[in-house]
Design a protein around this motif. Structure first.
Motif, PDB file in Angstrom:
ATOM      1  N   PHE A  31      -8.987   8.108   4.639  1.00 44.21           N
ATOM      2  CA  PHE A  31      -9.558   7.568   3.337  1.00 44.21           C
ATOM      3  C   PHE A  31     -10.834   7.673   3.396  1.00 44.21           C
ATOM      4  N   ASN A  32     -11.496   7.800   1.948  1.00 41.14           N
ATOM      5  CA  ASN A  32     -12.867   7.507   1.818  1.00 41.14           C
ATOM      6  C   ASN A  32     -12.875   6.973   0.357  1.00 41.14           C
ATOM      7  N   ILE A  58       0.903  -1.291   0.299  1.00 45.27           N
ATOM      8  CA  ILE A  58      -0.013   0.072   0.016  1.00 45.27           C
ATOM      9  C   ILE A  58       0.795   1.271  -0.124  1.00 45.27           C
ATOM     10  N   ILE A  59       2.018   1.232   0.747  1.00 46.41           N
ATOM     11  CA  ILE A  59       2.916   2.422   0.927  1.00 46.41           C
ATOM     12  C   ILE A  59       3.621   2.694  -0.379  1.00 46.41           C
ATOM     13  N   ASP A  60       4.037   1.723  -1.108  1.00 36.79           N
ATOM     14  CA  ASP A  60       4.484   1.754  -2.465  1.00 36.79           C
ATOM     15  C   ASP A  60       3.605   2.503  -3.104  1.00 36.79           C
ATOM     16  N   PHE A  61       2.353   1.942  -3.393  1.00 39.84           N
ATOM     17  CA  PHE A  61       1.399   2.579  -4.311  1.00 39.84           C
ATOM     18  C   PHE A  61       1.080   4.179  -3.785  1.00 39.84           C
ATOM     19  N   LEU A  62       1.246   4.212  -2.728  1.00 35.21           N
ATOM     20  CA  LEU A  62       0.760   5.808  -2.395  1.00 35.21           C
ATOM     21  C   LEU A  62       2.117   6.727  -2.837  1.00 35.21           C
ATOM     22  N   LYS A  63       3.459   6.201  -2.542  1.00 34.94           N
ATOM     23  CA  LYS A  63       4.599   6.991  -2.937  1.00 34.94           C
ATOM     24  C   LYS A  63       4.343   7.149  -4.344  1.00 34.94           C
ATOM     25  N   TYR A  64       4.171   6.318  -5.108  1.00 38.03           N
ATOM     26  CA  TYR A  64       4.167   6.374  -6.712  1.00 38.03           C
ATOM     27  C   TYR A  64       3.175   7.227  -7.008  1.00 38.03           C
ATOM     28  N   GLU A  65       1.984   7.165  -6.404  1.00 40.69           N
ATOM     29  CA  GLU A  65       0.706   8.191  -6.857  1.00 40.69           C
ATOM     30  C   GLU A  65       1.152   9.378  -6.274  1.00 40.69           C
ATOM     31  N   SER A  66       1.550   9.591  -5.168  1.00 41.56           N
ATOM     32  CA  SER A  66       1.903  10.886  -4.601  1.00 41.56           C
ATOM     33  C   SER A  66       2.818  11.703  -5.393  1.00 41.56           C
ATOM     34  N   PHE A  67       3.745  10.893  -6.069  1.00 40.38           N
ATOM     35  CA  PHE A  67       4.737  11.480  -7.080  1.00 40.38           C
ATOM     36  C   PHE A  67       4.155  11.811  -8.433  1.00 40.38           C
ATOM     37  N   LEU A  71      -7.223  -5.683   1.921  1.00 37.68           N
ATOM     38  CA  LEU A  71      -6.633  -4.096   1.857  1.00 37.68           C
ATOM     39  C   LEU A  71      -7.414  -3.295   2.690  1.00 37.68           C
ATOM     40  N   SER A  72      -8.773  -3.456   2.725  1.00 33.21           N
ATOM     41  CA  SER A  72      -9.758  -2.458   3.820  1.00 33.21           C
ATOM     42  C   SER A  72      -9.291  -2.658   5.106  1.00 33.21           C
ATOM     43  N   ARG A  73      -9.087  -3.904   5.694  1.00 26.78           N
ATOM     44  CA  ARG A  73      -8.424  -4.306   6.811  1.00 26.78           C
ATOM     45  C   ARG A  73      -7.189  -3.232   7.192  1.00 26.78           C
ATOM     46  N   GLU A  74      -6.354  -3.469   6.102  1.00 24.42           N
ATOM     47  CA  GLU A  74      -4.939  -2.726   6.486  1.00 24.42           C
ATOM     48  C   GLU A  74      -5.192  -1.558   6.408  1.00 24.42           C
ATOM     49  N   LEU A  75      -5.781  -0.750   5.518  1.00 22.38           N
ATOM     50  CA  LEU A  75      -6.219   0.599   5.569  1.00 22.38           C
ATOM     51  C   LEU A  75      -6.581   1.222   6.693  1.00 22.38           C
ATOM     52  N   LYS A  76      -7.633   0.254   7.403  1.00 17.77           N
ATOM     53  CA  LYS A  76      -8.375   0.814   8.663  1.00 17.77           C
ATOM     54  C   LYS A  76      -7.225   0.753   9.567  1.00 17.77           C
ATOM     55  N   LYS A  77      -6.407  -0.373   9.614  1.00 17.32           N
ATOM     56  CA  LYS A  77      -5.287  -0.172  10.770  1.00 17.32           C
ATOM     57  C   LYS A  77      -4.259   1.079  10.503  1.00 17.32           C
ATOM     58  N   MET A  78      -4.002   1.417   9.387  1.00 14.81           N
ATOM     59  CA  MET A  78      -3.176   2.479   8.896  1.00 14.81           C
ATOM     60  C   MET A  78      -3.838   3.829   9.455  1.00 14.81           C
ATOM     61  N   LYS A  79      -4.979   3.586   9.248  1.00  9.30           N
ATOM     62  CA  LYS A  79      -5.918   4.921   9.793  1.00  9.30           C
ATOM     63  C   LYS A  79      -5.899   5.250  11.369  1.00  9.30           C
ATOM     64  N   ASN A  80      -6.016   4.041  11.996  1.00 10.16           N
ATOM     65  CA  ASN A  80      -6.082   4.082  13.777  1.00 10.16           C
ATOM     66  C   ASN A  80      -4.663   4.287  14.024  1.00 10.16           C
TER      67      ASN A  80
END
Length: 223
Positions: A209-210, A158-167, A194-203
């Motif tokens: 996210f939405n 997920i972080i790799d995806f966010l890095k790429y898209e942020s760039f 994916l949903s479970r890990e995003l919730k953990k990252m949010k916590n």
């Protein structure tokens, strides 16, 4: 179909860019190719199907997927107009598609017979070089994708995806141009994982996210 209608699209590809217009018309005889149209989400080639042609995407968006026994799909790679498919299989002793190939959007594909591919390789050095380059590049892409999927944790993916898209988007507020299901397939994950890990990252205070955005709260994760 009359090849004349598609010569401009064919010459726009790397494989055929160095072949003169008139020569293309001469080489593409009625029995050396075919052109097919595929609707969105239709199967172009099934896993295990024999590769009989070099496929050139004239229009559209194609994905290669690995589908397991439970119907879960992992998107391995995307191809677009100008890309070719099957070049690595056409002359193989085991010429069978190892994964399912699907039309992501309405797609038009030029199917070139093996005999014409061989003829062009013998007659045009640029075609031969581009053909070999295409095979090498696709092998590297598939190898790296499988390696990445097998080694990374869900959070790392997920972080790799966010890095790429942020760039690409030049922002920490990442607009999702694909659905969560498609994102999960691209990352090689179950949607629930994916949903479970995003919730953990949010916590953990890393992201918010939405349905349309993932916002990076802790920017250190993309440094």
């Amino acid at each position: 179909m009359d090849i004349k209608k598609y010569v401009a699209l064919i010459k726009a590809t790397d494989l055929f860019k160095d072949i003169p217009y008139e020569e293309l018309l001469t080489r593409f005889t009625f029995d050396s190719y075919s052109i097919s149209n595929y609707k969105k989400s239709s199967i172009i080639h099934f896993e295990g199907e024999k590769c009989l042609f070099l496929d050139i995407i004239l229009e559209g968006h194609v994905i290669i997927q690995r589908i397991d026994e439970n119907g879960n799909a992992l998107t391995i790679v995307d191809f677009h107009s100008g890309d070719s498919i099957g070049g690595n299989l056409l002359f193989s002793k085991y010429p069978y598609y190892p994964m399912t190939i699907m039309a992501k959007t309405a797609t038009k594909i030029l199917h070139v017979k093996k005999s014409l591919v061989l003829e062009l390789c013998q007659l045009n050095s640029t075609f031969l070089i581009e053909y070999l380059s295409s095979i090498s590049d696709k092998t590297a892409i598939l190898t790296n994708k499988i390696k990445v999927i097998s080694l990374k944790s869900i959070r790392d993916s997920i972080i790799d995806f966010l890095k790429y898209e942020s760039f690409l988007q030049n922002t920490t507020n990442i607009k999702l141009n694909i659905t969560k299901k498609e994102l999960a397939e691209r990352l090689g994950l179950q949607r629930t994982s994916l949903s479970r890990e995003l919730k953990k990252m949010k916590n953990d205070g890393l992201v918010d996210f939405n349905a349309n955005y993932i916002s990076i709260i802790d920017e250190t994760i993309i440094k």
